[in-house]
Motif scaffolding. Sequence first.
Motif, PDB file in Angstrom:
ATOM      1  N   ALA A 110     -50.793   9.680   8.729  1.00  0.00           N
ATOM      2  CA  ALA A 110     -49.379  10.018   8.570  1.00  0.00           C
ATOM      3  C   ALA A 110     -48.742   9.278   7.406  1.00  0.00           C
ATOM      4  CB  ALA A 110     -48.612   9.716   9.863  1.00  0.00           C
ATOM      5  N   GLY A 111     -49.310   8.139   7.017  1.00  0.00           N
ATOM      6  CA  GLY A 111     -48.694   7.353   5.964  1.00  0.00           C
ATOM      7  C   GLY A 111     -49.449   7.283   4.672  1.00  0.00           C
ATOM      8  N   CYS A 112     -50.693   7.725   4.674  1.00  0.00           N
ATOM      9  CA  CYS A 112     -51.546   7.460   3.518  1.00  0.00           C
ATOM     10  C   CYS A 112     -51.097   8.173   2.252  1.00  0.00           C
ATOM     11  CB  CYS A 112     -52.991   7.818   3.835  1.00  0.00           C
ATOM     12  SG  CYS A 112     -53.284   9.581   3.940  1.00  0.00           S
ATOM     13  N   CYS A 113     -50.354   9.236   2.390  1.00  0.00           N
ATOM     14  CA  CYS A 113     -50.035  10.017   1.191  1.00  0.00           C
ATOM     15  C   CYS A 113     -48.852   9.485   0.402  1.00  0.00           C
ATOM     16  CB  CYS A 113     -49.809  11.474   1.579  1.00  0.00           C
ATOM     17  SG  CYS A 113     -51.332  12.195   2.238  1.00  0.00           S
ATOM     18  N   SER A 114     -48.072   8.580   0.971  1.00  0.00           N
ATOM     19  CA  SER A 114     -46.963   8.007   0.208  1.00  0.00           C
ATOM     20  C   SER A 114     -47.091   6.489   0.088  1.00  0.00           C
ATOM     21  CB  SER A 114     -45.634   8.361   0.875  1.00  0.00           C
ATOM     22  OG  SER A 114     -45.598   7.820   2.181  1.00  0.00           O
ATOM     23  N   PHE A 115     -48.013   5.896   0.803  1.00  0.00           N
ATOM     24  CA  PHE A 115     -48.153   4.448   0.865  1.00  0.00           C
ATOM     25  C   PHE A 115     -49.643   4.131   0.909  1.00  0.00           C
ATOM     26  CE2 PHE A 115     -47.634   0.396   3.323  1.00  0.00           C
ATOM     27  CZ  PHE A 115     -46.879  -0.265   2.379  1.00  0.00           C
ATOM     28  N   PRO A 116     -50.295   3.964  -0.258  1.00  0.00           N
ATOM     29  CA  PRO A 116     -51.762   3.917  -0.288  1.00  0.00           C
ATOM     30  C   PRO A 116     -52.400   2.642   0.259  1.00  0.00           C
ATOM     31  CG  PRO A 116     -50.898   3.559  -2.474  1.00  0.00           C
ATOM     32  CD  PRO A 116     -49.722   3.894  -1.588  1.00  0.00           C
ATOM     33  N   TYR A 117     -51.621   1.666   0.727  1.00  0.00           N
ATOM     34  CA  TYR A 117     -52.221   0.428   1.203  1.00  0.00           C
ATOM     35  C   TYR A 117     -52.840   0.628   2.592  1.00  0.00           C
ATOM     36  CZ  TYR A 117     -48.697  -0.747  -2.224  1.00  0.00           C
ATOM     37  OH  TYR A 117     -47.921  -0.760  -3.330  1.00  0.00           O
ATOM     38  N   ARG A 118     -52.065   1.018   3.562  1.00  0.00           N
ATOM     39  CA  ARG A 118     -52.544   1.321   4.917  1.00  0.00           C
ATOM     40  C   ARG A 118     -51.697   2.493   5.414  1.00  0.00           C
ATOM     41  NH1 ARG A 118     -57.286  -0.006   6.845  1.00  0.00           N
ATOM     42  NH2 ARG A 118     -56.542  -0.343   8.930  1.00  0.00           N
ATOM     43  N   GLY A 119     -50.895   2.296   6.473  1.00  0.00           N
ATOM     44  CA  GLY A 119     -50.056   3.374   6.995  1.00  0.00           C
ATOM     45  C   GLY A 119     -48.620   3.229   6.540  1.00  0.00           C
ATOM     46  N   ARG A 120     -47.766   4.158   6.998  1.00  0.00           N
ATOM     47  CA  ARG A 120     -46.351   4.036   6.627  1.00  0.00           C
ATOM     48  C   ARG A 120     -45.691   2.938   7.460  1.00  0.00           C
ATOM     49  NH1 ARG A 120     -44.319   9.908   8.757  1.00  0.00           N
ATOM     50  NH2 ARG A 120     -44.411   9.489  10.970  1.00  0.00           N
ATOM     51  N   GLU A 121     -44.420   2.663   7.199  1.00  0.00           N
ATOM     52  CA  GLU A 121     -43.754   1.542   7.850  1.00  0.00           C
ATOM     53  C   GLU A 121     -43.734   1.665   9.370  1.00  0.00           C
ATOM     54  OE1 GLU A 121     -39.968   0.471   6.188  1.00  0.00           O
ATOM     55  OE2 GLU A 121     -40.756   0.645   4.150  1.00  0.00           O
ATOM     56  N   GLN A 122     -43.496   2.855   9.892  1.00  0.00           N
ATOM     57  CA  GLN A 122     -43.504   3.032  11.343  1.00  0.00           C
ATOM     58  C   GLN A 122     -43.942   4.440  11.700  1.00  0.00           C
ATOM     59  OE1 GLN A 122     -40.607   1.010  13.678  1.00  0.00           O
ATOM     60  NE2 GLN A 122     -40.317   2.751  15.048  1.00  0.00           N
ATOM     61  N   TYR A 123     -44.724   4.544  12.763  1.00  0.00           N
ATOM     62  CA  TYR A 123     -45.172   5.830  13.293  1.00  0.00           C
ATOM     63  C   TYR A 123     -45.156   5.706  14.810  1.00  0.00           C
ATOM     64  CZ  TYR A 123     -48.090   9.865  14.318  1.00  0.00           C
ATOM     65  OH  TYR A 123     -48.567  11.055  14.810  1.00  0.00           O
ATOM     66  N   GLU A 124     -44.537   6.668  15.476  1.00  0.00           N
ATOM     67  CA  GLU A 124     -44.416   6.610  16.926  1.00  0.00           C
ATOM     68  C   GLU A 124     -44.941   7.885  17.569  1.00  0.00           C
ATOM     69  OE1 GLU A 124     -40.613   5.340  18.512  1.00  0.00           O
ATOM     70  OE2 GLU A 124     -40.102   4.460  16.569  1.00  0.00           O
ATOM     71  N   LYS A 125     -45.528   7.709  18.745  1.00  0.00           N
ATOM     72  CA  LYS A 125     -45.974   8.842  19.553  1.00  0.00           C
ATOM     73  C   LYS A 125     -45.969   8.384  21.009  1.00  0.00           C
ATOM     74  CE  LYS A 125     -49.591  12.301  19.958  1.00  0.00           C
ATOM     75  NZ  LYS A 125     -50.896  12.741  19.441  1.00  0.00           N
TER      76      LYS A 125
END
Length: 146
Positions: A91-106
């Motif tokens: 979910a985060g890799c396409c705008s933030f190439p280090y790891r994931g985006r700042e927050q992801y919830e499910k």
Amino acid sequence: MTQEAERFLIQAKSAVYAGAAGEADSSPLRSHSRLYADGKFRYTDSCLGTEQFAGQEVLLEGESPVWAVNYVGRILERDFPINFLREALLAGCCSFPYRGREQYEKGDWIYHCTARGEPDWFYGYEEILYRNRRIYECAFHGGEIR
């Protein structure tokens, strides 16, 4: 890092996180390694351990390393949802190439990632919470190879 290399890195991470990258020869012995290659670029992600782990991602242009990240982390609960981590990283890799985006919830699961710097020099920390209890944590740092 060139825009071409950064685009490839994002593509490679997506393939690895989604499980579409191929297994690579493991070195050192008993590491888990994934390889993604396309044209002049090659990306590997090699990890030692499962509950407490350390690893390294490397981006090569031809035979020259141009970018790398090291990470170390641990799983704090037995029933760790590896698929949630993969989903959060995708979910985060396409705008933030280090790891994931700042927050992801499910549902009751929350992934947090904080990072400082740019692709050429950065560090960060990620964690997964389940019902506000930390069940996973990982520190990382990396940048360009010159």
